[in-house]
Design a protein around this motif. Sequence first.
Motif, PDB file in Angstrom:
ATOM      1  N   ALA A   1      49.239  51.847  11.250  1.00  0.00           N
ATOM      2  CA  ALA A   1      49.146  51.277   9.909  1.00  0.00           C
ATOM      3  C   ALA A   1      50.052  50.062   9.768  1.00  0.00           C
ATOM      4  CB  ALA A   1      49.522  52.335   8.868  1.00  0.00           C
ATOM      5  N   PHE A   2      51.138  50.023  10.525  1.00  0.00           N
ATOM      6  CA  PHE A   2      52.073  48.906  10.455  1.00  0.00           C
ATOM      7  C   PHE A   2      51.669  47.766  11.378  1.00  0.00           C
ATOM      8  CE2 PHE A   2      54.616  52.695   9.444  1.00  0.00           C
ATOM      9  CZ  PHE A   2      54.897  52.387   8.114  1.00  0.00           C
ATOM     10  N   ASN A   3      51.372  48.083  12.634  1.00  0.00           N
ATOM     11  CA  ASN A   3      51.048  47.040  13.601  1.00  0.00           C
ATOM     12  C   ASN A   3      50.191  47.642  14.710  1.00  0.00           C
ATOM     13  OD1 ASN A   3      50.916  44.791  15.127  1.00  0.00           O
ATOM     14  ND2 ASN A   3      53.115  44.538  15.406  1.00  0.00           N
ATOM     15  N   ARG A   4      48.900  47.615  14.513  1.00  0.00           N
ATOM     16  CA  ARG A   4      47.983  48.248  15.457  1.00  0.00           C
ATOM     17  C   ARG A   4      48.006  47.574  16.822  1.00  0.00           C
ATOM     18  NH1 ARG A   4      41.783  49.858  14.236  1.00  0.00           N
ATOM     19  NH2 ARG A   4      42.836  51.215  12.791  1.00  0.00           N
ATOM     20  N   THR A   5      48.111  46.262  16.845  1.00  0.00           N
ATOM     21  CA  THR A   5      48.068  45.559  18.130  1.00  0.00           C
ATOM     22  C   THR A   5      49.285  45.853  18.994  1.00  0.00           C
ATOM     23  OG1 THR A   5      49.026  43.600  17.111  1.00  0.00           O
ATOM     24  CG2 THR A   5      46.627  43.691  17.268  1.00  0.00           C
ATOM     25  N   ALA A   6      50.387  46.260  18.384  1.00  0.00           N
ATOM     26  CA  ALA A   6      51.577  46.607  19.165  1.00  0.00           C
ATOM     27  C   ALA A   6      51.359  47.890  19.965  1.00  0.00           C
ATOM     28  CB  ALA A   6      52.782  46.759  18.257  1.00  0.00           C
ATOM     29  N   LEU A   7      50.414  48.709  19.538  1.00  0.00           N
ATOM     30  CA  LEU A   7      50.115  49.952  20.253  1.00  0.00           C
ATOM     31  C   LEU A   7      49.172  49.746  21.436  1.00  0.00           C
ATOM     32  CD1 LEU A   7      49.611  52.521  17.351  1.00  0.00           C
ATOM     33  CD2 LEU A   7      51.527  52.327  18.905  1.00  0.00           C
ATOM     34  N   HIS A   8      48.492  48.627  21.505  1.00  0.00           N
ATOM     35  CA  HIS A   8      47.500  48.418  22.563  1.00  0.00           C
ATOM     36  C   HIS A   8      48.059  48.568  23.969  1.00  0.00           C
ATOM     37  CE1 HIS A   8      43.926  46.560  20.216  1.00  0.00           C
ATOM     38  NE2 HIS A   8      44.508  47.537  19.548  1.00  0.00           N
ATOM     39  N   PRO A   9      49.229  48.020  24.299  1.00  0.00           N
ATOM     40  CA  PRO A   9      49.749  48.230  25.655  1.00  0.00           C
ATOM     41  C   PRO A   9      49.984  49.708  25.976  1.00  0.00           C
ATOM     42  CG  PRO A   9      50.907  46.424  24.631  1.00  0.00           C
ATOM     43  CD  PRO A   9      50.065  47.057  23.571  1.00  0.00           C
ATOM     44  N   LEU A  10      50.473  50.464  25.003  1.00  0.00           N
ATOM     45  CA  LEU A  10      50.686  51.897  25.218  1.00  0.00           C
ATOM     46  C   LEU A  10      49.358  52.622  25.420  1.00  0.00           C
ATOM     47  CD1 LEU A  10      52.469  54.463  25.190  1.00  0.00           C
ATOM     48  CD2 LEU A  10      52.021  54.539  22.730  1.00  0.00           C
ATOM     49  N   LEU A  11      48.376  52.322  24.591  1.00  0.00           N
ATOM     50  CA  LEU A  11      47.076  52.983  24.706  1.00  0.00           C
ATOM     51  C   LEU A  11      46.372  52.602  26.000  1.00  0.00           C
ATOM     52  CD1 LEU A  11      45.893  52.635  21.005  1.00  0.00           C
ATOM     53  CD2 LEU A  11      47.036  54.572  22.096  1.00  0.00           C
ATOM     54  N   GLU A  12      46.524  51.353  26.412  1.00  0.00           N
ATOM     55  CA  GLU A  12      45.951  50.939  27.694  1.00  0.00           C
ATOM     56  C   GLU A  12      46.650  51.632  28.848  1.00  0.00           C
ATOM     57  OE1 GLU A  12      46.097  46.697  27.719  1.00  0.00           O
ATOM     58  OE2 GLU A  12      44.485  46.511  26.242  1.00  0.00           O
ATOM     59  N   ARG A  13      47.928  51.899  28.697  1.00  0.00           N
ATOM     60  CA  ARG A  13      48.661  52.630  29.740  1.00  0.00           C
ATOM     61  C   ARG A  13      48.161  54.067  29.834  1.00  0.00           C
ATOM     62  NH1 ARG A  13      50.761  51.638  34.450  1.00  0.00           N
ATOM     63  NH2 ARG A  13      52.335  53.168  34.972  1.00  0.00           N
ATOM     64  N   ILE A  14      47.875  54.683  28.700  1.00  0.00           N
ATOM     65  CA  ILE A  14      47.288  56.025  28.717  1.00  0.00           C
ATOM     66  C   ILE A  14      45.947  55.997  29.423  1.00  0.00           C
ATOM     67  CG2 ILE A  14      46.319  57.839  27.244  1.00  0.00           C
ATOM     68  CD1 ILE A  14      48.530  57.138  25.217  1.00  0.00           C
ATOM     69  N   ASN A  15      45.165  54.956  29.168  1.00  0.00           N
ATOM     70  CA  ASN A  15      43.878  54.817  29.854  1.00  0.00           C
ATOM     71  C   ASN A  15      44.070  54.639  31.359  1.00  0.00           C
ATOM     72  OD1 ASN A  15      42.449  55.092  27.494  1.00  0.00           O
ATOM     73  ND2 ASN A  15      42.319  52.892  27.141  1.00  0.00           N
ATOM     74  N   SER A  16      45.129  53.961  31.763  1.00  0.00           N
ATOM     75  CA  SER A  16      45.377  53.799  33.194  1.00  0.00           C
ATOM     76  C   SER A  16      45.746  55.138  33.835  1.00  0.00           C
ATOM     77  CB  SER A  16      46.463  52.758  33.456  1.00  0.00           C
ATOM     78  OG  SER A  16      47.717  53.244  33.047  1.00  0.00           O
ATOM     79  N   TYR A  17      46.428  56.013  33.079  1.00  0.00           N
ATOM     80  CA  TYR A  17      46.699  57.357  33.602  1.00  0.00           C
ATOM     81  C   TYR A  17      45.411  58.144  33.768  1.00  0.00           C
ATOM     82  CZ  TYR A  17      51.709  56.763  32.899  1.00  0.00           C
ATOM     83  OH  TYR A  17      53.008  56.319  32.959  1.00  0.00           O
ATOM     84  N   LEU A  18      44.467  57.964  32.848  1.00  0.00           N
ATOM     85  CA  LEU A  18      43.160  58.604  32.996  1.00  0.00           C
ATOM     86  C   LEU A  18      42.434  58.066  34.227  1.00  0.00           C
ATOM     87  CD1 LEU A  18      41.917  58.603  29.301  1.00  0.00           C
ATOM     88  CD2 LEU A  18      42.503  60.598  30.681  1.00  0.00           C
ATOM     89  N   LEU A  19      42.533  56.766  34.427  1.00  0.00           N
ATOM     90  CA  LEU A  19      41.917  56.150  35.596  1.00  0.00           C
ATOM     91  C   LEU A  19      42.539  56.680  36.888  1.00  0.00           C
ATOM     92  CD1 LEU A  19      39.849  54.010  36.475  1.00  0.00           C
ATOM     93  CD2 LEU A  19      41.690  52.348  36.381  1.00  0.00           C
ATOM     94  N   ARG A  20      43.849  56.827  36.898  1.00  0.00           N
ATOM     95  CA  ARG A  20      44.523  57.373  38.078  1.00  0.00           C
ATOM     96  C   ARG A  20      44.109  58.827  38.314  1.00  0.00           C
ATOM     97  NH1 ARG A  20      50.905  57.356  38.085  1.00  0.00           N
ATOM     98  NH2 ARG A  20      50.521  59.024  36.608  1.00  0.00           N
ATOM     99  N   TRP A  21      43.958  59.594  37.225  1.00  0.00           N
ATOM    100  CA  TRP A  21      43.498  60.977  37.356  1.00  0.00           C
ATOM    101  C   TRP A  21      42.106  61.029  37.976  1.00  0.00           C
ATOM    102  CZ3 TRP A  21      39.310  63.426  35.056  1.00  0.00           C
ATOM    103  CH2 TRP A  21      39.237  64.793  35.266  1.00  0.00           C
ATOM    104  N   ILE A  22      41.218  60.121  37.558  1.00  0.00           N
ATOM    105  CA  ILE A  22      39.865  60.058  38.125  1.00  0.00           C
ATOM    106  C   ILE A  22      39.936  59.802  39.622  1.00  0.00           C
ATOM    107  CG2 ILE A  22      37.755  58.658  38.208  1.00  0.00           C
ATOM    108  CD1 ILE A  22      38.058  58.259  35.184  1.00  0.00           C
ATOM    109  N   ARG A  23      40.801  58.870  40.020  1.00  0.00           N
ATOM    110  CA  ARG A  23      40.910  58.526  41.437  1.00  0.00           C
ATOM    111  C   ARG A  23      41.419  59.691  42.267  1.00  0.00           C
ATOM    112  NH1 ARG A  23      44.242  53.449  42.399  1.00  0.00           N
ATOM    113  NH2 ARG A  23      43.383  53.726  44.461  1.00  0.00           N
TER     114      ARG A  23
END
Length: 111
Positions: free
Chosen positions: A49-71
């Motif tokens: 609610a304060f700054n959504r774009t500031a969360l994007h690097p964190l959320l993308e990092r979570i996605n990279s953990y999902l990608l690593r799990w897939i691998r």
Amino acid sequence: MYCKDANRRQNHDVTEFTFLGFTFRPRTARTGNGGLFVSFHGWMRYYGAFNRTALHPLLERINSYLLRWIRKKYRRLRTVKKALRAYQSAVRAYPVMFRHWRWTPHAWRTG
């Protein structure tokens, strides 16, 4: 004493007890459909609610953990290119599987 959990659903008189000041009782941390990130979603809404774009690097990092799990999980998807293709097809097929995919479906590319 009956230890009630997700697999044991019978009702008994005594399902909790206190030992050395700690109360042991059945947990209710999961949602009705088995979701795991209930508090994470609230956290996203609060800080987003304060700054959504500031969360994007964190959320993308979570996605990279999902990608690593897939691998690691699927041998045929060990290469980054194949795993990324599988990840992107999952995002397209199930865009609401994870709540943070609504904000950023991208993943950091990890080697």
